[in-house]
Design a protein around this motif. Structure first.
Motif, short mmCIF file in Angstrom:
data_model
loop_
_atom_site.label_atom_id
_atom_site.label_comp_id
_atom_site.label_asym_id
_atom_site.label_seq_id
_atom_site.Cartn_x
_atom_site.Cartn_y
_atom_site.Cartn_z
N ILE A 99 53.68 4.67 -18.75
CA ILE A 99 54.63 4.92 -20.05
C ILE A 99 54.06 3.74 -21.14
O ILE A 99 53.52 2.69 -20.47
CB ILE A 99 56.15 4.34 -19.57
N ILE A 100 53.77 4.37 -22.37
CA ILE A 100 53.19 3.72 -23.19
C ILE A 100 53.82 3.55 -24.43
O ILE A 100 54.77 4.45 -24.91
CB ILE A 100 51.57 4.58 -23.44
N THR A 101 53.50 2.65 -25.15
CA THR A 101 54.06 2.29 -26.47
C THR A 101 53.04 2.39 -27.43
O THR A 101 51.92 1.78 -27.08
CB THR A 101 54.96 1.07 -26.78
N THR A 102 52.99 2.94 -28.62
CA THR A 102 51.87 3.03 -29.60
C THR A 102 52.44 2.31 -30.77
O THR A 102 53.42 2.69 -31.82
CB THR A 102 51.51 4.47 -30.01
N LEU A 103 51.97 1.03 -31.18
CA LEU A 103 52.37 0.29 -32.28
C LEU A 103 51.27 0.74 -33.38
O LEU A 103 50.30 0.50 -33.37
CB LEU A 103 52.31 -1.11 -32.31
N SER A 104 52.00 1.26 -34.71
CA SER A 104 51.07 1.54 -35.71
C SER A 104 51.84 1.20 -37.09
O SER A 104 52.96 0.99 -37.29
CB SER A 104 50.57 2.96 -35.49
N GLY A 105 50.86 1.33 -38.10
CA GLY A 105 51.33 1.18 -39.56
C GLY A 105 51.80 -0.21 -40.03
O GLY A 105 51.58 -0.68 -41.20
N GLY A 106 51.73 -1.33 -39.17
CA GLY A 106 51.94 -2.59 -39.47
C GLY A 106 50.56 -3.25 -39.99
O GLY A 106 49.61 -2.67 -39.80
N ALA A 107 50.60 -4.40 -40.71
CA ALA A 107 49.29 -5.22 -41.16
C ALA A 107 48.62 -6.06 -39.85
O ALA A 107 47.75 -6.67 -40.28
CB ALA A 107 49.80 -5.94 -42.15
N GLY A 108 49.22 -5.92 -38.75
CA GLY A 108 48.68 -6.71 -37.82
C GLY A 108 49.26 -8.09 -37.30
O GLY A 108 48.78 -8.61 -36.24
N ALA A 109 50.51 -8.32 -37.75
CA ALA A 109 51.32 -9.24 -37.25
C ALA A 109 51.65 -9.26 -35.94
O ALA A 109 51.97 -8.18 -35.54
CB ALA A 109 52.43 -9.47 -38.07
N ALA A 110 51.97 -10.31 -35.11
CA ALA A 110 52.50 -10.05 -33.87
C ALA A 110 53.79 -9.36 -33.74
O ALA A 110 54.72 -9.71 -34.65
CB ALA A 110 52.65 -11.54 -32.86
N SER A 111 54.11 -8.66 -32.85
CA SER A 111 55.46 -8.02 -32.60
C SER A 111 56.10 -8.90 -31.60
O SER A 111 55.45 -9.61 -30.99
CB SER A 111 55.46 -6.69 -31.88
N ASP A 112 57.34 -8.72 -31.17
CA ASP A 112 58.09 -9.59 -30.33
C ASP A 112 59.16 -8.60 -29.76
O ASP A 112 60.31 -8.51 -30.00
CB ASP A 112 58.81 -10.90 -31.09
N LEU A 113 58.90 -7.75 -29.00
CA LEU A 113 59.52 -6.73 -28.44
C LEU A 113 59.87 -6.51 -26.83
O LEU A 113 58.97 -7.19 -26.09
CB LEU A 113 59.04 -5.27 -28.65
N VAL A 114 60.83 -6.13 -26.49
CA VAL A 114 61.22 -6.01 -25.11
C VAL A 114 61.68 -4.55 -24.84
O VAL A 114 62.31 -4.01 -25.74
CB VAL A 114 62.39 -6.82 -24.61
N PHE A 115 61.02 -3.91 -23.55
CA PHE A 115 61.22 -2.72 -23.36
C PHE A 115 61.88 -2.62 -22.07
O PHE A 115 61.44 -3.31 -21.03
CB PHE A 115 59.87 -1.83 -23.25
N ILE A 116 63.24 -1.97 -22.08
CA ILE A 116 63.71 -2.06 -20.72
C ILE A 116 64.05 -0.32 -20.25
O ILE A 116 64.38 0.45 -21.03
CB ILE A 116 65.20 -2.54 -21.19
N ILE A 117 63.51 0.07 -18.99
CA ILE A 117 63.35 0.93 -18.53
C ILE A 117 64.21 1.29 -17.28
O ILE A 117 64.03 0.59 -16.21
CB ILE A 117 61.78 1.67 -18.26
N THR A 118 65.12 2.00 -17.42
CA THR A 118 66.06 2.42 -16.32
C THR A 118 65.66 3.50 -15.46
O THR A 118 65.31 4.87 -16.20
CB THR A 118 67.40 2.62 -16.68
N TYR A 119 65.21 3.45 -14.31
CA TYR A 119 64.70 4.76 -13.57
C TYR A 119 65.10 4.88 -11.84
O TYR A 119 65.79 3.93 -11.40
CB TYR A 119 62.96 4.78 -13.63
N TYR A 120 64.96 6.04 -11.57
CA TYR A 120 65.43 6.15 -9.72
C TYR A 120 64.01 6.75 -9.13
O TYR A 120 62.99 7.44 -9.76
CB TYR A 120 66.26 7.24 -9.85
#
Length: 130
Positions: A99-120
């Motif tokens: 499972i991948i996230t693709t960050l694009s379009g920004g000027a390069g500042a650090a992101s501060d993101l949390v990804f929560i995946i619920t699965y079985y």
């Protein structure tokens, strides 16, 4: 891990807003059924940044770049989500798929993101996400 038991995988990232693809997790040993994915921000996402989430080498789009935008994630606590109830059912990912996230379009500042995946897990003592 028992078959059919709901599990939650959480991953925080601080990748640059123009970093491109970042692996969030890999399915281990046995297939998993993905129920939901949430992107939560601890700080505003840099202007013009998008943050898509895909699975299985791009075969499945969970959250597209038009949904996970700087406008949608403009302040601490903002979030966007995908749920299996809204798209016709859970998504199965085989062992070894990512499972991948693709960050694009920004000027390069650090992101501060949390990804929560619920699965079985799809089998007794089966897959997890790492």
């Amino acid at each position: 891990t028992d078959k059919g038991v709901r599990q939650v995988f959480e991953k925080a990232i601080t990748a640059a807003t123009n970093a491109g693809a970042t692996v969030l997790g890999t399915i281990t040993t046995q297939a998993c059924a993905i129920e939901s994915i949430i992107i939560y921000t601890n700080a505003a996402l840099q202007a013009s940044t998008t943050c898509a989430v895909t699975g299985g080498a791009g075969a499945v789009t969970f959250i597209d770049a038009g949904t996970a935008t700087a406008a949608a994630l403009a302040a601490d606590g903002n979030q966007v989500a995908w749920t299996s109830g809204g798209s016709g059912g859970a998504v199965r990912l085989a062992a070894g798929k990512t499972i991948i996230t693709t960050l694009s379009g920004g000027a390069g500042a650090a992101s501060d993101l949390v990804f929560i995946i619920t699965y079985y897990s799809s089998s007794a003592n089966g897959g997890t996400i790492v």
